[in-house]
Design a protein around this motif. Structure first.
Motif, PDB file in Angstrom:
ATOM      1  N   THR A  90      51.142  26.280  45.662  1.00 46.25           N
ATOM      2  CA  THR A  90      50.983  26.601  46.543  1.00 46.25           C
ATOM      3  C   THR A  90      49.656  27.493  46.665  1.00 46.25           C
ATOM      4  OG1 THR A  90      53.262  26.558  47.466  1.00 46.25           O
ATOM      5  CG2 THR A  90      51.565  27.892  48.771  1.00 46.25           C
ATOM      6  N   ALA A  91      49.657  28.322  45.530  1.00 48.13           N
ATOM      7  CA  ALA A  91      48.570  29.400  45.412  1.00 48.13           C
ATOM      8  C   ALA A  91      47.073  28.699  44.757  1.00 48.13           C
ATOM      9  CB  ALA A  91      48.932  30.465  44.586  1.00 48.13           C
ATOM     10  N   CYS A  92      47.169  27.482  44.125  1.00 52.71           N
ATOM     11  CA  CYS A  92      46.189  27.056  43.665  1.00 52.71           C
ATOM     12  C   CYS A  92      45.879  25.546  44.245  1.00 52.71           C
ATOM     13  CB  CYS A  92      46.308  26.868  41.946  1.00 52.71           C
ATOM     14  SG  CYS A  92      47.072  28.332  41.273  1.00 52.71           S
ATOM     15  N   THR A  93      44.502  25.274  43.980  1.00 54.41           N
ATOM     16  CA  THR A  93      43.935  23.860  44.364  1.00 54.41           C
ATOM     17  C   THR A  93      43.922  23.297  43.105  1.00 54.41           C
ATOM     18  OG1 THR A  93      42.809  25.056  46.155  1.00 54.41           O
ATOM     19  CG2 THR A  93      42.068  22.693  45.500  1.00 54.41           C
ATOM     20  N   ALA A  94      44.230  21.886  43.005  1.00 57.00           N
ATOM     21  CA  ALA A  94      44.270  21.195  41.785  1.00 57.00           C
ATOM     22  C   ALA A  94      43.659  19.802  42.182  1.00 57.00           C
ATOM     23  CB  ALA A  94      45.565  21.053  41.071  1.00 57.00           C
ATOM     24  N   VAL A  95      42.689  19.473  41.686  1.00 57.02           N
ATOM     25  CA  VAL A  95      41.940  18.239  42.082  1.00 57.02           C
ATOM     26  C   VAL A  95      41.383  17.387  40.813  1.00 57.02           C
ATOM     27  CG1 VAL A  95      40.102  17.199  43.544  1.00 57.02           C
ATOM     28  CG2 VAL A  95      40.932  19.295  44.279  1.00 57.02           C
ATOM     29  N   GLU A  96      42.135  16.123  40.698  1.00 57.64           N
ATOM     30  CA  GLU A  96      41.776  15.400  39.554  1.00 57.64           C
ATOM     31  C   GLU A  96      40.377  14.744  39.688  1.00 57.64           C
ATOM     32  OE1 GLU A  96      46.055  15.434  40.275  1.00 57.64           O
ATOM     33  OE2 GLU A  96      44.466  14.838  41.499  1.00 57.64           O
ATOM     34  N   HIS A  97      39.440  14.918  38.862  1.00 51.46           N
ATOM     35  CA  HIS A  97      38.314  14.431  38.736  1.00 51.46           C
ATOM     36  C   HIS A  97      37.931  12.755  38.314  1.00 51.46           C
ATOM     37  CE1 HIS A  97      36.405  17.883  40.179  1.00 51.46           C
ATOM     38  NE2 HIS A  97      36.833  18.701  39.035  1.00 51.46           N
ATOM     39  N   GLY A  98      38.618  12.059  39.153  1.00 54.83           N
ATOM     40  CA  GLY A  98      38.813  10.568  38.848  1.00 54.83           C
ATOM     41  C   GLY A  98      39.200  10.232  37.504  1.00 54.83           C
ATOM     42  N   ALA A  99      40.055  11.049  36.866  1.00 57.15           N
ATOM     43  CA  ALA A  99      40.747  10.481  35.386  1.00 57.15           C
ATOM     44  C   ALA A  99      41.552   9.498  35.717  1.00 57.15           C
ATOM     45  CB  ALA A  99      41.326  11.745  34.876  1.00 57.15           C
ATOM     46  N   THR A 100      41.574   8.465  34.603  1.00 57.49           N
ATOM     47  CA  THR A 100      42.531   7.181  34.643  1.00 57.49           C
ATOM     48  C   THR A 100      43.072   7.309  33.372  1.00 57.49           C
ATOM     49  OG1 THR A 100      40.681   6.057  33.866  1.00 57.49           O
ATOM     50  CG2 THR A 100      40.957   6.048  36.030  1.00 57.49           C
ATOM     51  N   ARG A 106      47.370  34.826  30.282  1.00 54.25           N
ATOM     52  CA  ARG A 106      46.162  34.603  31.334  1.00 54.25           C
ATOM     53  C   ARG A 106      45.111  34.028  30.237  1.00 54.25           C
ATOM     54  NH1 ARG A 106      45.164  39.715  34.975  1.00 54.25           N
ATOM     55  NH2 ARG A 106      43.780  38.184  35.809  1.00 54.25           N
ATOM     56  N   ALA A 107      44.788  34.709  29.195  1.00 51.71           N
ATOM     57  CA  ALA A 107      43.618  33.907  28.344  1.00 51.71           C
ATOM     58  C   ALA A 107      43.802  32.502  27.958  1.00 51.71           C
ATOM     59  CB  ALA A 107      43.361  34.950  27.059  1.00 51.71           C
ATOM     60  N   VAL A 108      45.177  32.284  27.452  1.00 49.61           N
ATOM     61  CA  VAL A 108      45.608  31.202  26.745  1.00 49.61           C
ATOM     62  C   VAL A 108      45.550  30.072  27.865  1.00 49.61           C
ATOM     63  CG1 VAL A 108      48.115  31.095  26.890  1.00 49.61           C
ATOM     64  CG2 VAL A 108      46.796  29.916  25.005  1.00 49.61           C
ATOM     65  N   LEU A 109      45.884  30.458  29.160  1.00 51.60           N
ATOM     66  CA  LEU A 109      45.799  29.475  30.343  1.00 51.60           C
ATOM     67  C   LEU A 109      44.533  29.375  30.766  1.00 51.60           C
ATOM     68  CD1 LEU A 109      48.843  30.693  32.460  1.00 51.60           C
ATOM     69  CD2 LEU A 109      48.612  28.758  30.969  1.00 51.60           C
ATOM     70  N   ARG A 110      43.470  30.172  30.489  1.00 56.23           N
ATOM     71  CA  ARG A 110      42.160  29.954  30.661  1.00 56.23           C
ATOM     72  C   ARG A 110      41.563  28.803  29.617  1.00 56.23           C
ATOM     73  NH1 ARG A 110      41.854  35.428  32.121  1.00 56.23           N
ATOM     74  NH2 ARG A 110      41.005  36.194  30.025  1.00 56.23           N
ATOM     75  N   GLY A 168      38.804  15.773  31.981  1.00 57.81           N
ATOM     76  CA  GLY A 168      38.452  15.325  33.500  1.00 57.81           C
ATOM     77  C   GLY A 168      39.573  15.964  34.549  1.00 57.81           C
ATOM     78  N   PHE A 169      40.033  16.784  34.271  1.00 58.13           N
ATOM     79  CA  PHE A 169      41.119  17.325  35.217  1.00 58.13           C
ATOM     80  C   PHE A 169      40.955  18.754  35.565  1.00 58.13           C
ATOM     81  CE2 PHE A 169      43.030  14.439  32.256  1.00 58.13           C
ATOM     82  CZ  PHE A 169      43.571  13.431  33.189  1.00 58.13           C
ATOM     83  N   ASP A 170      41.297  19.014  36.877  1.00 60.74           N
ATOM     84  CA  ASP A 170      40.762  20.582  37.372  1.00 60.74           C
ATOM     85  C   ASP A 170      42.179  21.001  37.992  1.00 60.74           C
ATOM     86  OD1 ASP A 170      39.843  22.924  38.293  1.00 60.74           O
ATOM     87  OD2 ASP A 170      38.839  21.970  40.049  1.00 60.74           O
ATOM     88  N   TYR A 171      42.730  21.712  36.882  1.00 62.93           N
ATOM     89  CA  TYR A 171      44.176  22.346  37.329  1.00 62.93           C
ATOM     90  C   TYR A 171      44.077  24.052  36.827  1.00 62.93           C
ATOM     91  CZ  TYR A 171      46.387  18.065  38.655  1.00 62.93           C
ATOM     92  OH  TYR A 171      46.653  16.950  39.326  1.00 62.93           O
ATOM     93  N   LYS A 172      44.634  24.801  37.526  1.00 64.62           N
ATOM     94  CA  LYS A 172      44.280  26.129  36.934  1.00 64.62           C
ATOM     95  C   LYS A 172      45.226  26.718  35.818  1.00 64.62           C
ATOM     96  CE  LYS A 172      44.193  31.025  38.482  1.00 64.62           C
ATOM     97  NZ  LYS A 172      44.572  32.080  39.616  1.00 64.62           N
ATOM     98  N   GLU A 173      46.443  25.632  35.990  1.00 66.08           N
ATOM     99  CA  GLU A 173      47.532  26.273  34.815  1.00 66.08           C
ATOM    100  C   GLU A 173      48.395  25.014  34.744  1.00 66.08           C
ATOM    101  OE1 GLU A 173      50.566  29.178  36.791  1.00 66.08           O
ATOM    102  OE2 GLU A 173      48.560  30.004  36.137  1.00 66.08           O
TER     103      GLU A 173
END
Length: 294
Positions: free
Chosen positions: A23-33, A197-201, A211-216
């Protein structure tokens, strides 16, 4: 109605955190297959690390095997009670020890072995687990007369009440409220530790390169895209990259070390509640072992 079968408290804690994170994060895939990743077999040590993960609060929970132990002993006593009433009572089938998952498997996100085949979907239940679950379902369909004799009008009476009293006397059933509350607190608190937090970054950077955009990891696992009847190629690809990045940056090693410190502190702060809960659990387990050894 029969009592509800046991659920994994760790899974419940993960679900709460995953939902919050998604709910807190926006996760958008960048066309990964799926074609962007290879399905290489994960290193054995990576799987063992997740499977062998032990946390201090585990001592205050009830493992699946321990839950089954109490249920099986209760069944023995219920069968005697129901027999006295002229009714048959079928015991629950036993679950093979090899079919019981480690308690903290997947606590910090996807495991590589499962990601290759199932993505973020749960692995199929082994046959011995299927048989036991089916037996629970059959109990829900028992004739009203049999259900009333077994559970009474309240669902906690009848031969169930008799069996529980014979098993543990006046000792109340184990109460895992303290564990459920504290294990969720420990997971969330440790997630905010600087090293986590550092390892999750670093994990996020690794995923971005794939090719993926997820915060964690929790956000990746909780994506609405995976609410399908079976894993999709895109889901498997995401989970494989997720698990590989976790291994690469050592998410499990860093996060578990932080959570162990948090859990030890919470145990010290809640010693009274936890010790009482464990004492009750241990009395029930000891009683169950006596019944099953007869």
């Amino acid at each position: 109605m029969p009592p509800s079968r046991a659920r994994s408290t760790t899974a419940l804690a993960l679900l709460v955190l995953a939902t919050t994170t998604a709910t807190a994060c926006t996760a958008v895939e960048h066309g990964a297959t799926a074609g962007h990743h290879t399905a290489a077999t994960p290193p054995a040590h990576a799987n063992r690390q997740a499977e062998q993960l032990q946390l201090p609060l585990d001592a205050y929970a009830s493992s699946v095997a321990e839950t089954h132990l109490v249920e099986d002993a209760q069944d023995v006593l219920m069968r005697r009670c129901m027999s006295d009433l002229g009714m048959e009572w079928k015991a629950l089938p036993r679950v093979a020890a090899r079919d019981i998952e480690p308690p903290n498997l997947g606590r910090y996100g996807a495991g590589e072995a499962d990601a290759l085949r199932y993505g973020y979907h749960p692995r199929p239940d082994p046959q011995s687990v299927v048989r036991r679950n089916r037996a629970w379902e059959e109990r829900e369909a028992l004739p009203a007369e049999v259900q009333h004799a077994a559970y009474g009008a309240s669902g906690k009476g009848g031969c169930l009440k008799t069996a529980r009293h014979q098993l543990a006397g006046d000792t109340a059933p184990p109460d895992f409220h303290a564990f459920n509350q504290l294990t969720g607190t420990a997971l969330e608190t440790s997630r905010r530790a600087p090293e986590v937090r550092a390892v999750l970054r670093r994990w996020h950077t690794c995923m971005a390169k794939a090719g993926f955009d997820y915060k964690e990891p929790m956000a990746a696992a909780a994506s609405e895209r995976w609410k399908t009847s079976a894993p999709t190629p895109a889901e498997r690809a995401t989970a494989r990259a997720d698990a590989a990045c976790q291994r690469s940056v050592k998410v499990v090693k860093v996060w578990s070390a932080a959570e162990i410190r948090v859990q030890r502190r919470l145990i010290e702060q809640n010693a009274g509640r936890l010790d009482e809960a464990k004492a009750r659990k241990d009395r029930w387990l000891a009683a169950a072992r006596r019944v099953l050894s007869q």
